[in-house]
Design a protein around this motif. Structure first.
Motif, short mmCIF file in Angstrom:
data_model
loop_
_atom_site.label_atom_id
_atom_site.label_comp_id
_atom_site.label_asym_id
_atom_site.label_seq_id
_atom_site.Cartn_x
_atom_site.Cartn_y
_atom_site.Cartn_z
N GLU A 51 32.68 -58.10 83.06
CA GLU A 51 32.83 -59.24 83.94
C GLU A 51 33.08 -58.70 85.34
O GLU A 51 34.04 -57.96 85.57
CB GLU A 51 33.98 -60.14 83.51
N GLU A 52 32.26 -59.05 86.25
CA GLU A 52 32.31 -58.49 87.59
C GLU A 52 33.64 -58.84 88.27
O GLU A 52 34.11 -59.97 88.25
CB GLU A 52 31.15 -59.05 88.43
N GLY A 53 34.26 -57.83 88.88
CA GLY A 53 35.48 -58.04 89.65
C GLY A 53 36.74 -58.14 88.83
O GLY A 53 37.76 -58.59 89.33
N ASN A 54 36.72 -57.73 87.57
CA ASN A 54 37.88 -57.84 86.71
C ASN A 54 38.63 -56.51 86.71
O ASN A 54 38.19 -55.54 86.08
CB ASN A 54 37.44 -58.20 85.28
N SER A 55 39.75 -56.43 87.39
CA SER A 55 40.52 -55.20 87.44
C SER A 55 41.92 -55.52 87.95
O SER A 55 42.21 -56.63 88.40
CB SER A 55 39.85 -54.16 88.34
N SER A 56 42.80 -54.52 87.87
CA SER A 56 44.17 -54.67 88.33
C SER A 56 44.56 -53.45 89.16
O SER A 56 44.01 -52.36 88.98
CB SER A 56 45.15 -54.80 87.16
N VAL A 57 45.54 -53.66 90.05
CA VAL A 57 46.15 -52.58 90.81
C VAL A 57 47.65 -52.69 90.62
O VAL A 57 48.24 -53.75 90.85
CB VAL A 57 45.79 -52.66 92.31
N VAL A 58 48.28 -51.61 90.18
CA VAL A 58 49.72 -51.58 89.99
C VAL A 58 50.35 -50.71 91.07
O VAL A 58 49.80 -49.66 91.43
CB VAL A 58 50.10 -51.07 88.59
N ILE A 59 51.48 -51.16 91.60
CA ILE A 59 52.23 -50.42 92.61
C ILE A 59 53.38 -49.72 91.91
O ILE A 59 54.18 -50.36 91.21
CB ILE A 59 52.76 -51.36 93.72
N GLU A 60 53.48 -48.41 92.09
CA GLU A 60 54.47 -47.61 91.38
C GLU A 60 55.31 -46.78 92.36
O GLU A 60 54.82 -46.38 93.42
CB GLU A 60 53.79 -46.68 90.37
N VAL A 61 56.55 -46.54 91.95
CA VAL A 61 57.48 -45.71 92.73
C VAL A 61 58.03 -44.63 91.81
O VAL A 61 58.50 -44.92 90.71
CB VAL A 61 58.64 -46.54 93.32
N THR A 62 57.95 -43.38 92.26
CA THR A 62 58.48 -42.26 91.49
C THR A 62 59.94 -42.02 91.86
O THR A 62 60.29 -41.98 93.04
CB THR A 62 57.66 -40.99 91.78
N ILE A 63 60.80 -41.87 90.86
CA ILE A 63 62.21 -41.57 91.07
C ILE A 63 62.39 -40.05 91.04
O ILE A 63 62.18 -39.44 89.99
CB ILE A 63 63.11 -42.23 90.01
N PRO A 64 62.75 -39.41 92.13
CA PRO A 64 62.89 -37.95 92.14
C PRO A 64 63.94 -37.47 91.14
O PRO A 64 65.03 -38.03 91.03
CB PRO A 64 63.33 -37.65 93.58
#
Length: 284
Positions: A51-64
């Motif tokens: 299905e055209e345009g079906n995707s996700s973007v996740v925002i992540e933060v790394t804990i040092p």
């Protein structure tokens, strides 16, 4: 959390990209953390080719010192759901075709959310052995003023400085510190300055102002003020800046900006260091 409907996949993609940029900007400008964006399939078992345009973007933060780059904390997500979900729930909008005929069709859906894990990630990323380290724009109290006497006159240095900080900056710089700041005066007489400093240090107060010579008899006629930045050790001269009362408000605004920049730079540097669980500790 929010939802949006779009006429075509181009508008949906542009909107989703703007939301991703917004979340990354919030992480940098408010939380002082270097977040990353990672794209993945929006719905399990449904690929973008199906299905055209079906995707996700996740925002992540790394804990040092806690998790590596491939095991970060997800704090936000932006999903492009295509038209399948709208069709399943019979969501339609009215439009016209090239001949001008009226028709109904399902819209392209996007949804986005920012969770409270963003706050937790920021606190974990900046905290040290002395307690919390709050980014200035996140702190409930941005500047704390310590003084001995509970009752003072209207011309006392603490009231004058607090009044200046709670108003717009006299000299505009175009930064967020030009706006009125959140200030609290701590005049509890049952605690000495060391106890007060330690308590506000545990709470993560970004900036603490104290008289240059914190004695009860000299509190009324203070000419110089010491500016304590939370991320710098108080025992070191680098963490202590003594300035005149006349310019302490401007210096406090400068120190808030410098504190935010140091926190962001420290987190960026820390996540670039490979994490070795066998060594333990924070790579900072």
């Amino acid at each position: 959390e929010g939802y949006a409907a779009h006429a075509d996949t181009t508008n949906a993609s542009c909107f989703a990209n703007e939301i991703v940029k917004l979340y990354l900007r919030v992480c940098k400008d408010f939380l002082a953390v270097a977040a990353s964006a990672r794209e993945c399939p929006a719905i399990m078992g449904v690929s973008p080719s199906e299905e055209e345009g079906n995707s996700s973007v996740v925002i992540e933060v790394t804990i040092p010192g806690v998790c590596s780059l491939d095991r970060s904390v997800q704090i936000a997500s932006v999903h492009r759901l295509g038209t399948g979900l709208a069709a399943a729930f019979k969501l339609e909008y009215g439009t016209t075709d090239v001949q001008g005929n009226f028709l109904r069709q399902p819209p392209f859906l996007t949804c986005f959310s920012l969770t409270c894990r963003a706050l937790g990630a920021s606190l974990c990323a900046h905290a040290d052995d002395r307690g919390l380290v709050l980014p200035p724009r996140l702190a409930a109290v941005q500047v704390v003023i310590l003084r001995w006497n509970e009752r003072v006159g209207p011309d006392h240095w603490s009231l004058v400085v607090a009044s200046e900080l709670q108003q717009n900056a006299t000299r505009a710089t175009g930064k967020w510190t030009d706006a009125p700041l959140r200030v609290q005066i701590d005049h509890r007489p049952d605690m000495n300055f060391c106890e007060k400093l330690r308590q506000w240090e545990l709470r993560g107060a970004p900036i603490v102002l104290t008289p240059s010579r914190p004695k009860r008899s000299r509190d009324m006629s203070c000419s110089n003020v010491c500016v304590h930045a939370r991320d710098l050790p108080i025992a070191e001269s680098a963490g202590l800046r003594e300035v005149s009362v006349d310019i302490v408000a401007a210096v406090a605004r400068e120190e808030l900006l410098a504190l935010h920049d140091r926190l962001f730079a420290a987190h960026t540097l820390a996540i670039d260091v490979p994490y070795d669980p066998s060594k333990g500790g924070r790579p900072m």
